[in-house]
Design an enzyme around this catalytic site. Sequence first.
Site, mmCIF file in Angstrom:
data_model
loop_
_atom_site.group_PDB
_atom_site.id
_atom_site.type_symbol
_atom_site.label_atom_id
_atom_site.label_comp_id
_atom_site.label_asym_id
_atom_site.label_seq_id
_atom_site.Cartn_x
_atom_site.Cartn_y
_atom_site.Cartn_z
ATOM 1 N N HIS A 366 0.814 -1.213 0.000
ATOM 2 C CA HIS A 366 0.000 0.000 0.000
ATOM 3 C C HIS A 366 0.848 1.264 0.000
ATOM 4 O O HIS A 366 0.434 2.308 -0.512
ATOM 5 C CB HIS A 366 -0.995 -0.027 1.156
ATOM 6 C CG HIS A 366 -2.109 -0.982 0.865
ATOM 7 N ND1 HIS A 366 -2.123 -2.278 1.314
ATOM 8 C CD2 HIS A 366 -3.200 -0.846 0.074
ATOM 9 C CE1 HIS A 366 -3.191 -2.891 0.834
ATOM 10 N NE2 HIS A 366 -3.862 -2.057 0.088
ATOM 11 N N ARG A 474 -10.405 3.609 -0.737
ATOM 12 C CA ARG A 474 -10.050 2.716 0.374
ATOM 13 C C ARG A 474 -10.342 3.448 1.683
ATOM 14 O O ARG A 474 -9.706 4.462 1.963
ATOM 15 C CB ARG A 474 -8.572 2.350 0.314
ATOM 16 C CG ARG A 474 -8.174 1.531 -0.904
ATOM 17 C CD ARG A 474 -6.684 1.241 -0.878
ATOM 18 N NE ARG A 474 -6.293 0.224 -1.838
ATOM 19 C CZ ARG A 474 -5.777 0.483 -3.046
ATOM 20 N NH1 ARG A 474 -5.605 1.740 -3.432
ATOM 21 N NH2 ARG A 474 -5.435 -0.504 -3.851
ATOM 22 N N GLU A 608 -11.344 -10.867 -5.541
ATOM 23 C CA GLU A 608 -9.904 -10.835 -5.233
ATOM 24 C C GLU A 608 -9.443 -12.108 -4.541
ATOM 25 O O GLU A 608 -8.350 -12.186 -4.007
ATOM 26 C CB GLU A 608 -9.544 -9.585 -4.416
ATOM 27 C CG GLU A 608 -10.457 -9.276 -3.263
ATOM 28 C CD GLU A 608 -10.121 -7.952 -2.559
ATOM 29 O OE1 GLU A 608 -9.099 -7.337 -2.854
ATOM 30 O OE2 GLU A 608 -10.909 -7.575 -1.677
ATOM 31 N N ASP A 632 -4.741 -8.480 -4.707
ATOM 32 C CA ASP A 632 -4.942 -9.668 -3.882
ATOM 33 C C ASP A 632 -5.197 -10.903 -4.725
ATOM 34 O O ASP A 632 -4.735 -11.992 -4.394
ATOM 35 C CB ASP A 632 -6.111 -9.445 -2.903
ATOM 36 C CG ASP A 632 -5.649 -8.669 -1.680
ATOM 37 O OD1 ASP A 632 -4.592 -9.026 -1.126
ATOM 38 O OD2 ASP A 632 -6.324 -7.707 -1.290
ATOM 39 N N ARG A 642 2.173 -10.268 -1.708
ATOM 40 C CA ARG A 642 2.294 -9.013 -2.459
ATOM 41 C C ARG A 642 3.271 -8.033 -1.818
ATOM 42 O O ARG A 642 3.718 -7.092 -2.461
ATOM 43 C CB ARG A 642 0.910 -8.357 -2.623
ATOM 44 C CG ARG A 642 0.267 -8.021 -1.301
ATOM 45 C CD ARG A 642 -1.172 -7.577 -1.459
ATOM 46 N NE ARG A 642 -1.277 -6.149 -1.708
ATOM 47 C CZ ARG A 642 -2.435 -5.502 -1.779
ATOM 48 N NH1 ARG A 642 -3.581 -6.155 -1.660
ATOM 49 N NH2 ARG A 642 -2.481 -4.209 -1.989
ATOM 50 N N CYS A 679 -9.791 -2.832 -10.604
ATOM 51 C CA CYS A 679 -9.296 -1.714 -9.797
ATOM 52 C C CYS A 679 -7.942 -1.984 -9.153
ATOM 53 O O CYS A 679 -7.434 -1.154 -8.414
ATOM 54 C CB CYS A 679 -10.307 -1.331 -8.725
ATOM 55 S SG CYS A 679 -10.499 -2.576 -7.449
HETATM 56 C C1 PEP Z 1 -6.709 -5.309 -4.674
HETATM 57 O O1 PEP Z 1 -6.549 -6.225 -3.881
HETATM 58 O O2 PEP Z 1 -6.401 -5.391 -5.877
HETATM 59 C C2 PEP Z 1 -7.276 -4.030 -4.231
HETATM 60 C C3 PEP Z 1 -7.612 -3.112 -5.100
HETATM 61 O O3 PEP Z 1 -7.396 -3.815 -2.906
HETATM 62 P P1 PEP Z 1 -6.188 -3.497 -1.913
HETATM 63 O O4 PEP Z 1 -4.971 -3.189 -2.738
HETATM 64 O O5 PEP Z 1 -6.597 -2.360 -1.061
HETATM 65 O O6 PEP Z 1 -6.041 -4.763 -1.141
HETATM 66 MG MG MG Z 2 -7.464 -6.179 -1.925
#
Ligand code: PEP
Ligand code: MG
Length: 761
Positions: A366, A474, A608, A632, A642, A679
């Site tokens: 993130h 988010r 996801e 995810d 990740r 997304c």
């Molecule tokens: C994802 O998992 O691709 C997503 C958009 O959510 P986050 O990155 O907040 O887990």
């Molecule tokens: Mg996610």
Amino acid sequence: MIRESASRSPELVTTRFDAILQSLGAAPNLDLALLGIVKDVRDLFQVDICLLYLSDPVRLDAQRLMVWDGLGDLAAPPAFADTLANLVAERSEPVNLCDSKALPAQLDANCHVYLGVPIMHQGALLGTLIVQQTAQSRFSESEQAALATLAAQIAGGIQLAKARSSINASASGNVPTGPLFEGVIGAPGIATGTGHVIYARSELAQIPNRDVADIESEIAVFQAAVSRVAGELDRVAEEQGGGLTAEDRTLFRVYAMIARSNELVTSTLAGIRSGNWAPGALRDSIQEHARYFEAMEDPYLRERADDIRDIGRALLNELQTLEPAEERYPARTILVGEDLSPLDLAAVKGVRLVAVISGHGSRLSHLAILARSMGIPAVMGLAGTLPLNSLHGKSLIVDGYKGRLCIEPDVSLKRQYRSLAARERRLSKTLRHLRDQTAQTLDGFRIPLYTNAGLLSDLNPSLAAGSEGIGLYRTEYPFMVRDSFPTEEEQYTLYRKVLQTFHPRPVTLRTLDIGGDKPLSYFPVQETNPFLGWRGIRISLDHPEMFLTQIRAMLRASSGLNNLSLLLPMISRVEDLDEALILIQRARQQLEQEGLSITQPRLGAMIEVPSAVYQAEALARRVDFLSVGTNDLIQYLLAVDRNNERVARWFDALHPAVIQALLRIIRAGKQSSTPVSVCGEAAGDPAVVLLLIGMGVSSLSLSAGDLPRIKWAIHSLSRRQARALLRQVLQLEQASAIRSLLTQALVDAGLDTLMHPGNLD
Ligand code: PEP
Ligand code: MG
């Protein structure tokens, strides 16, 4: 002999390994670090000679003998050692030899036996460790295994010591330009600025060096800390009725003595007088004293090294209470830290934050996602490559295109990077004319481009990039920056602001997705495997009171604006979605009973988790849209964390399995005419976008920083071409082949600069 002692007492060997690693970590420079290793190895394995080679930084296929111990009267190391080192390098595996043609069983007392093991770091040969002994038998397999294990463990420490030496050499002007380090690409872009280290306050080893302007007052601060800590230890030792035994009291008295001991105080004061701040000087002094005890034969005295570190931590703690609470950031701040969080970025105020360097993480963390949306470069995963605490106050170039960091660059390198940055700026400027145009392919296929956001400060880049709305907001960050759950009113104010800012454009607010790598300090969840644990919708369903509060705040915020879409994260089964939808209905009914008129928002489920891919049709029937979270989804599909830089190269959105999953989801959406959006960060990768267009994706939501270039890519190709490419790609079995095919197609479409950004002239 040696080798028996190593095999007979594995615990002793492991304890000694720990001690070797500790002194390696604390060694002040590379020469002493390497010397420490050969001496320790010779001592532990009781061999005649130990030699250490390192790969030549220029001629990578050659190695240089750096250091040895135990040659006695020999003026030079045995010539055989060079040959052995080359052999080990060639094979990248241990080589166990003797210099006699006799069979092992016939070796006599004058035979020399040799064992060489490679020192591998991050898949490359860092050097070779060689031991030699006069013996009647070769080294045993268990000795070989023990030396290879040690070599694997010291590799990281040697790399850090090497890096520290080259950084120091550049700081003292001994080399024309500073060293270059490779990390993992976090966010694209080029930035020059000054390193500012954020460190874990309780970690002695992470304390950076910082220059002090007023040496006398720094000395006074340190002396005050010593007298307070020692005084407190005296007080505990003398306290009556505290339940302490006589032995405990003695221990506290000894601690107090160590804290005010001449050695510790004098060497720290010397460090401060040389211009370092008190915590940095204390770190050196504590490490030096701990090393001294660690080198002792007597196990009791060896353990005293831990006491020294404990006292160091207590002094550090005390010093920190005396530090100014506010960090002072340089004008062009490059934030550096072992494990920075998005909150550290948000904390930089009043100056320009130009780049981020994180010890851990990858482009899907993130932190990197936030950097991308702020349009600043990030390089991740450098903790194993260089000591990050050496970067404080240093002049740095961050190359987010290549995942590189250059420390104390010379004028010519700075000039090259400046011209590259200027070229990138020119390209961004030429793309500005697309800002107010919608994204559509050459043959007129229109794809709405939304942006991902999560901090209020994120909205400006989205607006500036010409975003058609927020495709993923988010909501975790507002929860992370507080010290308790935000109230319904606080959440309402925030969501209202987001919805208003983008009105009449659509805004997709995602319900709370904490857990995994987004913990809340006031809601601790201890799990061994948080990514497979209690996160996202699972927490919301177990805490309907929290969930209902959030939904109520969102629905109220949309009142009169009616541009809200509501998105549910981490759906792994139909039951969870059904339950969440019932709760959303309940919140709406409550609000209506309270007299509010609430328009039904569009409801969406995130895909996801692999199970959701297989149930995409069933999920699609229940909602108004699906949104694929590739970050995810790829993590779970490919079993690649990740956030782990070590496995970053296994994380690939063009893996054929990922492509099959995306195709399946988009087809499932079509079955029930449910739009499918993507997304995750993959929506910012032009090659993936090309395939998604071929599949018929309904919309994309991406980082604001990626939007102009993705729009450019969409404008440069037709949907027909995208479909044809998808057909070809579906025949391929390897991500690398898929990437080459798509890159070539994009280059042929005139997007060379997009596909090869950041190449120096
Ligand atoms: C994802 O998992 O691709 C997503 C958009 O959510 P986050 O990155 O907040 O887990
Ligand atoms: Mg996610």
